[in-house]
Structures are given as C-alpha cells and as structure tokens.
Write an enzyme that holds these catalytic residues in place. Structure first.
Site, PDB file in Angstrom:
ATOM      1  N   GLY A  12     -29.328 -80.311 -21.543  1.00  0.00           N
ATOM      2  CA  GLY A  12     -27.890 -80.105 -21.319  1.00  0.00           C
ATOM      3  C   GLY A  12     -27.631 -79.128 -20.194  1.00  0.00           C
ATOM      4  O   GLY A  12     -26.649 -78.387 -20.202  1.00  0.00           O
ATOM      5  N   ASP A 181     -25.647 -67.494 -33.272  1.00  0.00           N
ATOM      6  CA  ASP A 181     -24.282 -67.178 -33.681  1.00  0.00           C
ATOM      7  C   ASP A 181     -23.922 -66.014 -32.764  1.00  0.00           C
ATOM      8  O   ASP A 181     -24.427 -64.898 -32.938  1.00  0.00           O
ATOM      9  CB  ASP A 181     -24.231 -66.732 -35.150  1.00  0.00           C
ATOM     10  CG  ASP A 181     -22.798 -66.473 -35.587  1.00  0.00           C
ATOM     11  OD1 ASP A 181     -22.101 -65.701 -34.885  1.00  0.00           O
ATOM     12  OD2 ASP A 181     -22.357 -67.030 -36.615  1.00  0.00           O
ATOM     13  N   HIS A 182     -23.102 -66.271 -31.760  1.00  0.00           N
ATOM     14  CA  HIS A 182     -22.979 -65.240 -30.708  1.00  0.00           C
ATOM     15  C   HIS A 182     -22.346 -63.948 -31.236  1.00  0.00           C
ATOM     16  O   HIS A 182     -22.448 -62.912 -30.604  1.00  0.00           O
ATOM     17  CB  HIS A 182     -22.266 -65.785 -29.468  1.00  0.00           C
ATOM     18  CG  HIS A 182     -20.777 -65.859 -29.564  1.00  0.00           C
ATOM     19  ND1 HIS A 182     -20.131 -66.842 -30.266  1.00  0.00           N
ATOM     20  CD2 HIS A 182     -19.807 -65.057 -29.065  1.00  0.00           C
ATOM     21  CE1 HIS A 182     -18.823 -66.644 -30.172  1.00  0.00           C
ATOM     22  NE2 HIS A 182     -18.594 -65.559 -29.447  1.00  0.00           N
ATOM     23  N   GLU A 220      -7.245 -64.028 -32.017  1.00  0.00           N
ATOM     24  CA  GLU A 220      -7.316 -64.445 -30.616  1.00  0.00           C
ATOM     25  C   GLU A 220      -5.922 -64.775 -30.117  1.00  0.00           C
ATOM     26  O   GLU A 220      -5.051 -65.142 -30.911  1.00  0.00           O
ATOM     27  CB  GLU A 220      -8.169 -65.720 -30.492  1.00  0.00           C
ATOM     28  CG  GLU A 220      -9.598 -65.551 -30.930  1.00  0.00           C
ATOM     29  CD  GLU A 220     -10.405 -66.799 -30.615  1.00  0.00           C
ATOM     30  OE1 GLU A 220     -10.943 -66.868 -29.505  1.00  0.00           O
ATOM     31  OE2 GLU A 220     -10.475 -67.699 -31.468  1.00  0.00           O
ATOM     32  N   HIS A 244     -19.178 -67.089 -37.867  1.00  0.00           N
ATOM     33  CA  HIS A 244     -19.019 -65.726 -37.351  1.00  0.00           C
ATOM     34  C   HIS A 244     -18.519 -64.739 -38.403  1.00  0.00           C
ATOM     35  O   HIS A 244     -19.035 -63.636 -38.528  1.00  0.00           O
ATOM     36  CB  HIS A 244     -18.032 -65.697 -36.178  1.00  0.00           C
ATOM     37  CG  HIS A 244     -18.355 -66.670 -35.088  1.00  0.00           C
ATOM     38  ND1 HIS A 244     -19.644 -66.940 -34.692  1.00  0.00           N
ATOM     39  CD2 HIS A 244     -17.560 -67.433 -34.291  1.00  0.00           C
ATOM     40  CE1 HIS A 244     -19.610 -67.831 -33.692  1.00  0.00           C
ATOM     41  NE2 HIS A 244     -18.364 -68.141 -33.444  1.00  0.00           N
ATOM     42  N   LYS A 344      -6.026 -68.314 -34.161  1.00  0.00           N
ATOM     43  CA  LYS A 344      -5.708 -68.550 -32.745  1.00  0.00           C
ATOM     44  C   LYS A 344      -4.238 -68.208 -32.523  1.00  0.00           C
ATOM     45  O   LYS A 344      -3.439 -68.226 -33.463  1.00  0.00           O
ATOM     46  CB  LYS A 344      -5.898 -70.036 -32.409  1.00  0.00           C
ATOM     47  CG  LYS A 344      -7.327 -70.526 -32.589  1.00  0.00           C
ATOM     48  CD  LYS A 344      -8.063 -70.545 -31.290  1.00  0.00           C
ATOM     49  CE  LYS A 344      -9.457 -71.114 -31.434  1.00  0.00           C
ATOM     50  NZ  LYS A 344     -10.427 -70.427 -30.585  1.00  0.00           N
TER      51      LYS A 344
HETATM   52  C1  BG6 Z   1     -16.388 -69.555 -30.633  1.00  0.00           C
HETATM   53  C2  BG6 Z   1     -15.310 -70.461 -31.124  1.00  0.00           C
HETATM   54  O1  BG6 Z   1     -17.529 -69.693 -31.432  1.00  0.00           O
HETATM   55  O2  BG6 Z   1     -15.944 -68.207 -30.667  1.00  0.00           O
HETATM   56  C3  BG6 Z   1     -14.058 -70.289 -30.270  1.00  0.00           C
HETATM   57  O3  BG6 Z   1     -15.735 -71.799 -31.081  1.00  0.00           O
HETATM   58  C4  BG6 Z   1     -13.660 -68.841 -30.221  1.00  0.00           C
HETATM   59  O4  BG6 Z   1     -13.000 -71.074 -30.800  1.00  0.00           O
HETATM   60  C5  BG6 Z   1     -14.836 -67.947 -29.841  1.00  0.00           C
HETATM   61  O5  BG6 Z   1     -12.620 -68.716 -29.256  1.00  0.00           O
HETATM   62  C6  BG6 Z   1     -14.461 -66.493 -29.956  1.00  0.00           C
HETATM   63  O6  BG6 Z   1     -15.480 -65.698 -29.473  1.00  0.00           O
HETATM   64  P1  BG6 Z   1     -15.248 -64.246 -28.905  1.00  0.00           P
HETATM   65  O7  BG6 Z   1     -16.591 -63.773 -28.534  1.00  0.00           O
HETATM   66  O8  BG6 Z   1     -14.310 -64.390 -27.739  1.00  0.00           O
HETATM   67  O9  BG6 Z   1     -14.603 -63.447 -29.983  1.00  0.00           O
END
Ligand code: BG6
Length: 485
Positions: A12, A181-182, A220, A244, A344
């Site tokens: 990808g 999982d960021h 957000e 998350h 959101k």
């Molecule tokens: C992502 C979601 O995993 O995390 C998004 O798919 C979201 O919808 C984003 O906007 C938020 O991440 P962060 O790091 O900006 O808080």
C-alpha cells in the site's frame, strides 16, 4: 541502541497513509539516526513506477507532511535511495513469487540479513489475502525474523475480528504481530506509566480509596471529512471507542506491573479488560449515550449537520458521539466510575484524562469546605501537559481558593506517534501495541451496544456542531453527582 538490519516491505505504498505518515515517519527517524543500517524499503503498489519516479513522489510528500525538512538535500537523497519500488497486485499469487526473488536480490546486493518487516497499509479486506500469500510464496521462509504491522480497523465486530485474527494466526505468531493503535504512540499516554509508577505520591493513591471518578475525553472539531463510506458504517463506537478510548482506559486504570516490560504491562492491562463490568441488556442505553451532530458552528464558522455531509445516508442513524460509564470490578476500582466520551464536530480538539480525587477535608471547617474543589489531575494528551489542581489558602484574603500547577511537555517539535511506534517495531518492543486479547475483550465489551444500536434500541441523541455533545451525556454524570471537567 543497535537495530537489526532489515527490509521494510510496505504494502500500500502509494496510498494515503504511506504518503501522510509512513514515509514522513521513516524520514524523521532517518534524520535522528534511528533507522537500521543497512535498511531497505520495498514500496509495493499496483501502479507501475520506476524507483526513481516513485522517490520523487515520496519527496513531494515529505515536503508537505514531514515535521522537519532540512535544507541539506544530500541527506534527503540518501534517505530516498533506500526506497525501492516494486509493482505488485495484492491478489495475484504469481506476483508474490516475483517479490521473493526481488527481496532476495536486494538482500544480497545490500548485505541485509533475512529480517523482514511486513507493513500492511491496506484496506482490511486485503489483510487475509496478503498474509496468506506471504506464507504461500515463502516470503516468510527465512533465516532471520519476521514481523507484521497492521493498521485498524481490526474487525467490524467481535466475530469478524476473531475471524481475521484466526487468519493472521496461520501466517504469524502473536509475538510477531504489531497492531497499531496510534493513541498508544502518544507520548502522554506512554507517560502514564512514569507518572503513576515513578511518583510515590501518585503510586499509592491510584485507587478507589482516593479517586472518586475518572474522565477520559477525546473531542474533535472535524466532522466526517472525506471518509463517509467508512465512517457511516463504523460510527464513533468503532472508530474511536472500541480501540483508542479503551486503550487509554487500560493505561489509566492498570495497576503497577512487576516490571516495566511489555509482558508485565500487557498482563496488567488485560486485568483491567477482564474486570470491565459487562453491559447488561437493561442498562445499555443508560450506560452508553450515542449522539449525532446537527448543523451548528465551530469557531464562528457555520457547518453542516452529519446527515447533510456528502456520502452520508440522509436518514443515517450512525453515531458521531459516544459517552459511556464504565465500571471495573477490580479490588482497586470497586465503585469508581470511569466516564469516557468522544465525538466529532465538538467545541474543541482535546484529548484529556481527568482524575478527580475524593474530598477529604475533615479538618477544614464546614463553611470553607464548601468552597473547596476536589483535587484534579489532568493529563492533556494532545497538548502534552499535566496539571494538578489543589486547594490553597490565599494569604491576602485568608480564603481557600483553587490553585493550579501545570507543566507543559511540548516544546513544539516532539516526535510524532508513528515515530515512537515504528522505532519500537524496529527494536522488537511491542509494549505500545494492541495485543489480540485486549482487542478481543474490547470487542466483547462493546458487542451488546453494537447490537442494541443496530436494532435502534437506544435513542440517538442530537447535538449542535460546536457544542460539548448531547445533554444526555451530562446527565450520565449528574446522576452520580458529578460533572464533566
Ligand atoms: C483515528 C480516527 O483513528 O483517530 C479518526 O479514525 C480520528 O476518525 C483520529 O479523527 C483522531 O486522532 P488524533 O490523533 O487526531 O486524536
């Protein structure tokens, strides 16, 4: 730390994530001398490119998305030379055999041992095809190690996640799989360990005796953006909550591990998930509040309602906001509610954890005690800071007043989440990746809610864009005598 030499096989490579995150991350690690040496990236995509042409694309994305872009073009060129483009149609079995030859050739020429890291930056429907082809083609029959990095979504519900995991299990061991999982890559989330376990003042009070409730918020201002196809099916519960938010919950609630290593930390996180009080049919709709934004304004700019967004069903019942009350049946946490909310198109972008301590002001006389506020420990995940609110007697007025002490960890240029995470993959450290058991228990916990939402058993509350979410989310706390901080 000396890193093993390896080949980074990126499926990808022409996609959005590669452009925005993966290449800029590798580039920043390169600038910090945190790439293995020698190191090669095999960029895989369907289109035909020469490596040289592809490198020019990468260069363009670095200019836009990298957090640093030094003037020294020589070093950028050195980085770009590590990228080798190879075209592969992920569904073509024969293509994988050619890929084997190509990797072997590169490994020989560049003297890289057979350590192969496979990064799947692809739509979830390809995961199975790619991993089974990695196995069938022999891409994984090597003398060195192999690792697999995958992105969310990891399944759509409990059974699809289990299915996917079984398939992965045919080609990779759990210990070889790095599920990104960021949120676990956010430095303040990683900091929770240190904050809790390196400071005796917190270590000893991280429990029900001292904490009255915990609030985790990820709000957000963005709406559905260009992702309606995905988001209108997923909703906030799958997009943010199942992964998350529950990961932050685990990191916040986990008790002190025997050691600060991956195995022991994951053990403690798992104890939290195992102790989550399951949703009962009769209380689902009072424990989980779902909401959807209507038209409103953010920072004075009018924005559309969710149902008017391009690509969203005009009668969509999808949630763009979730608030939940979670109880943990663990001796440390009996009776302490954990409130979680995410949405959101809210008033501000903010990810924070607030620990509200119990009021125990027995020595202060009653009339003053009314004026005290509870001690609050706030961890600003996105703004990267910590603040502590205490009661102090103001020497001038001789009255008790709240005083806030804060610390900002952000110097404006801290490594991004992916830099911390990818470096950990290079080191073979899986502490900040989601373990399958965590993912599975997270799906198990949300599953009754998914089913209730599907049948429209729970009301879908609305909230104006730019607000703090539906009123019902405030009532969730009010009912217990609390409020969102
Ligand atoms: C992502 C979601 O995993 O995390 C998004 O798919 C979201 O919808 C984003 O906007 C938020 O991440 P962060 O790091 O900006 O808080």
């Amino acid at each position: 730390e000396k890193l093993d030499s390896m080949t980074f096989v990126l499926f990808g490579a022409t996609g959005d994530l590669a452009k925005r995150k993966i290449f800029p991350t590798l580039y920043n690690l390169f600038l910090d001398n945190k790439l293995p040496d020698p190191f090669a990236v095999i960029a895989l995509g369907r289109k035909n490119f020469s490596s040289q042409a592809f490198r020019l694309h990468v260069l363009e994305s670095l200019k836009i998305f990298s957090r640093r872009f030094p003037e020294n073009t020589d070093s950028t060129e050195t980085f770009l030379q590590m990228i080798h483009y190879h075209s592969l149609n992920a569904t073509d079995n024969q293509g994988y055999l050619k890929l084997v030859d190509y990797i072997k050739h590169l490994e020989t020429v560049l003297r890289i041992p057979e350590n192969r890291l496979f990064y799947l930056s692809m739509a979830p429907e390809f995961i199975d095809t790619v991993t089974s082809n990695i196995k069938k083609s022999g891409l994984d029959s090597i003398n060195g190690w192999k690792r697999l990095v995958i992105e969310k979504p990891f399944g759509f519900d409990l059974s699809s996640a289990q299915n996917l995991n079984n398939k992965l299990g045919n080609a990779f061991d759990e210990a070889e799989i790095y599920r990104i999982d960021h949120y676990l890559g956010k430095s303040m989330v990683q900091n929770l360990e240190v904050l809790k376990f390196a400071n005796p003042m917190f270590q000893d009070i991280w429990n029900k005796e001292n904490i009255s409730n915990v609030q985790i918020t990820a709000s957000e201002t963005v709406g559905v953006e260009e992702r309606a196809d995905y988001y209108d099916q997923a909703g906030a519960i799958r997009d943010m909550f199942q992964n998350h938010m529950l990961q932050i919950l685990m990191m916040t609630a986990m008790q002190q591990p025997k050691k600060l290593n991956s195995k022991e930390i994951r053990k403690e996180k798992l104890k939290v998930m195992e102790a989550l009080q399951p949703l009962q049919k009769e209380n689902i709709c009072s424990s989980i509040i779902r909401g959807q934004y209507e038209a409103g304004a953010i920072n004075g700019i009018p924005v559309k309602g969710y149902r008017e967004e391009p690509g969203v069903e005009s009668l969509s019942k999808n949630d763009t906001f979730i608030a939940a009350k979670v109880l943990i049946n663990h001796p440390a946490w009996y009776g302490v509610p954990f409130y979680i909310r995410t949405g959101k198109r809210m008033k501000e972008k903010s990810t924070r954890i607030v620990i509200e301590f119990k009021k125990k002001l027995s020595i202060v006389d009653a009339k003053d005690s009314d004026k005290t506020i509870p001690n609050l420990l706030t961890i600003e995940v996105n703004k990267e800071g910590i603040s502590l609110q205490l009661n102090i007697k103001n020497p001038e007025t001789n009255k008790i007043e709240p005083a806030s002490f804060s610390f900002s960890a952000n110097n404006g240029n801290t490594p991004a989440e992916y830099e911390l995470l990818l470096y950990d993959v290079f080191r073979g450290n899986s502490t900040f990746f989601a373990h399958w058991k965590e993912v599975e228990l997270a799906w198990k916990w949300v599953q009754p809610a998914l089913e209730a939402f599907e049948k429209s058993d729970c009301p879908l509350h609305t909230y104006p864009a730019g607000s703090l979410g539906p009123v019902a989310a405030d009532q969730l706390l009010k009912h217990d005598g609390f409020k969102w901080w």
